[in-house]
Design an enzyme around this catalytic site. Structure first.
Site, PDB file in Angstrom:
ATOM      1  CD  GLU A 120      -1.667  19.903 -41.899  1.00 33.92           C
ATOM      2  OE1 GLU A 120      -2.365  19.749 -40.904  1.00 33.92           O
ATOM      3  OE2 GLU A 120      -0.543  20.432 -41.858  1.00 33.92           O
TER       4      GLU A 120
ATOM      5  CB  VAL B 147       2.289  25.469 -43.571  1.00 36.67           C
ATOM      6  CG1 VAL B 147       3.685  25.628 -42.985  1.00 36.67           C
ATOM      7  CG2 VAL B 147       1.533  26.789 -43.534  1.00 36.67           C
TER       8      VAL B 147
ATOM      9  N   GLY C 159       3.780  21.287 -47.247  1.00 41.22           N
ATOM     10  CA  GLY C 159       3.410  20.227 -48.192  1.00 41.22           C
ATOM     11  C   GLY C 159       2.738  19.055 -47.503  1.00 41.22           C
TER      12      GLY C 159
ATOM     13  CD  GLU D   2       4.254  29.209 -54.859  1.00 41.52           C
ATOM     14  OE1 GLU D   2       3.129  29.669 -55.045  1.00 41.52           O
ATOM     15  OE2 GLU D   2       4.439  28.065 -54.405  1.00 41.52           O
TER      16      GLU D   2
ATOM     17  CG  ASP E  67       6.202  29.729 -50.591  1.00 42.62           C
ATOM     18  OD1 ASP E  67       5.061  29.592 -51.033  1.00 42.62           O
ATOM     19  OD2 ASP E  67       6.822  28.815 -50.011  1.00 42.62           O
TER      20      ASP E  67
ATOM     21  CE  LYS F  45       4.732  27.223 -48.267  1.00 42.09           C
ATOM     22  NZ  LYS F  45       5.778  26.609 -49.121  1.00 42.09           N
TER      23      LYS F  45
ATOM     24  N   GLY G 254       5.490  20.652 -54.539  1.00 43.73           N
ATOM     25  CA  GLY G 254       5.025  19.866 -55.687  1.00 43.73           C
ATOM     26  C   GLY G 254       3.840  18.996 -55.316  1.00 43.73           C
TER      27      GLY G 254
HETATM   28  N1  HSE Z   1       6.734  26.934 -54.095  1.00 43.68           N
HETATM   29  C1  HSE Z   1       6.565  26.232 -52.870  1.00 43.68           C
HETATM   30  C2  HSE Z   1       7.897  25.700 -52.456  1.00 43.68           C
HETATM   31  C3  HSE Z   1       5.649  25.058 -53.004  1.00 43.68           C
HETATM   32  O1  HSE Z   1       8.863  25.775 -53.222  1.00 43.68           O
HETATM   33  O2  HSE Z   1       7.978  25.207 -51.353  1.00 43.68           O
HETATM   34  C4  HSE Z   1       4.343  25.101 -52.353  1.00 43.68           C
HETATM   35  O3  HSE Z   1       4.192  25.883 -51.241  1.00 43.68           O
END
Ligand code: HSE
Length: 399
Positions: free
Chosen positions: A112, A115, A117, A172, A183, A187, A282
């Site tokens: 979970e 994607v 947070g 990241e 990223d 997702k 985070g």
């Molecule tokens: N680096 C990612 C972001 C955090 O900035 O959303 C975790 O997926």
């Protein structure tokens, strides 16, 4: 009591360990860096100790990246352990393979936190929204870029905004993954795969990051009452699935417009339209990891998230959009004529045009087109005389 092994004690891993410890769970921690130890908790630098310990019932993989995360997850499942991970890279690349290993070993594989947070979007798509017939998913899925764009709308420059995002622990290890849209691509590939019961890999579709966006672009968006966001989307079209990640100027009325700073959101359009929003980067993702751990402790059964549906993934060239284009152009008679001539030769119609300043040398010129194919736009830009007008920024417009 069931023992849990946590591998990887970075920002997220140490938060998860602290919270699970507070809840009285029996933990064994692992990180290659000994300084990550948490006092009072068993610790090892060797992941194999966790993977081979028959008393360990569940492994929480929080090291990120492809390898050795893949080997740790596969090894844990094969050794009869349930797995929770927050690793979008490994799920994007190897999700269906790892899921197969989990099913064969009758173990759970949950992700979970990979994607959105803390937003329970995977669970929503997999369970609560199966009746919604969702045809389109659009999301702000990267906290770092959303933070940077929000701060740029507040007049900050790109570099300072990025530094702030890094200091706050959203980015990241290599922030170019965030900035270049990779990223967010991983997702949306995961969400689309679950929703459309297929398995799409993020390397298969159009991804544009935010690295060429400057204050000129942000001020232009502000002047039109628009907001600039990195939007990741997946949509079923008649001829296939359209997936993309691209900076997009959206109207302030758009459901994602008010999602600011590091917050993430997902807008799902089907029989009903639903928006889920919340903290996306985070430490907040610890909530999702812990929920997965608890589901498994409470007896969750192995399940399939992905599927074997086959879709044609539409190529970049087939994307249709309005485009905002910023040129660095010579400030002389005939320059706009040249740019509009090239667009007109390619049957691209101009919606708005504005010169953003004046100068003895080059000036920014903003043009917003009506809808056109991305391939048509590219061939038009290829015929520009770069000495007269050079393209500096391309942003999709949904306004
Ligand atoms: N680096 C990612 C972001 C955090 O900035 O959303 C975790 O997926």
């Amino acid at each position: 009591m069931k023992r849990i092994g946590i591998i990887g004690l970075g920002t997220l891993g140490s938060e998860v360990a602290k919270q699970l410890n507070k809840q009285g769970l029996w933990l064994v921690l692992c990180d290659i860096d000994e300084s990550k130890q948490i006092s009072g908790l068993p610790f090892t630098t060797n992941a194999n100790i966790i993977l081979n310990d028959p008393k360990i019932y569940m492994v929480v993989e929080l090291i990120g990246g492809y390898h050795p995360a893949y080997e740790f997850i596969a090894g844990a499942l094969k050794n009869g352990k349930n797995v929770v991970t927050a690793n979008k890279a490994v799920i994007d690349q190897y999700g269906s393979e790892l899921e197969q290993i989990a099913i064969e070993n009758e173990k759970c594989l949950k992700f979970e936190a990979a994607v959105g947070g803390a937003i329970p979007v995977i669970d929503a798509i997999q369970h609560s929204l199966t009746g919604n017939n969702t045809k389109k998913i659009s999301g702000i899925l990267n906290g770092t870029t959303n933070y940077i764009l929000t701060r740029m709308h507040e007049s900050l420059d790109y570099e300072t905004a990025l530094k702030e995002a890094q200091e706050k622990g959203f980015a990241e290890a290599d922030p170019s993954f965030d900035i270049k849209g990779k990223d967010a691509a991983q997702k949306i590939a995961i969400l689309a795969s679950i929703n459309f019961k297929t398995k799409i890999n993020s390397e298969k579709f159009y991804v544009r990051g935010i690295n060429s966006i400057g204050q000129f672009d942000i001020r232009y968006a502000n002047s039109q009452g628009w907001v600039t966001k990195l939007i990741a989307s997946a949509e079923v079209k008649v001829n296939g699935l359209e997936l993309k990640v691209c900076p997009t100027m959206i109207s302030q009325k758009h459901p994602l417009a008010s999602v600011a700073y590091e917050r993430n959101a997902v807008h799902l359009q089907g029989d009903a339209n639903i928006t889920l929003a919340g903290e996306g980067a985070g430490k907040a993702a610890a909530t999702s990891v812990i929920s997965d751990v608890k589901r498994i402790l409470n007896g969750a059964k192995p399940e399939r998230y992905f599927g074997n549906n086959e879709y044609i993934i539409l190529s970049n060239g087939n994307l249709i959009s309005r485009f905002y284009l910023r040129f660095d152009a010579v400030d002389k008679p005939g320059v706009l004529h040249h740019i509009s001539g090239v667009l007109s030769d390619n049957k691209i119609s101009i919606w708005k045009v504005e010169q953003l300043g004046e100068s003895n040398s080059k000036v920014p010129v903003a043009i917003v087109t009506y809808e056109t194919y991305y391939s048509t736009l590219n061939s038009a830009l290829g015929s520009l005389d770069r000495k007269i007008a050079d393209i500096r920024s391309i942003i999709h417009v949904l306004a």
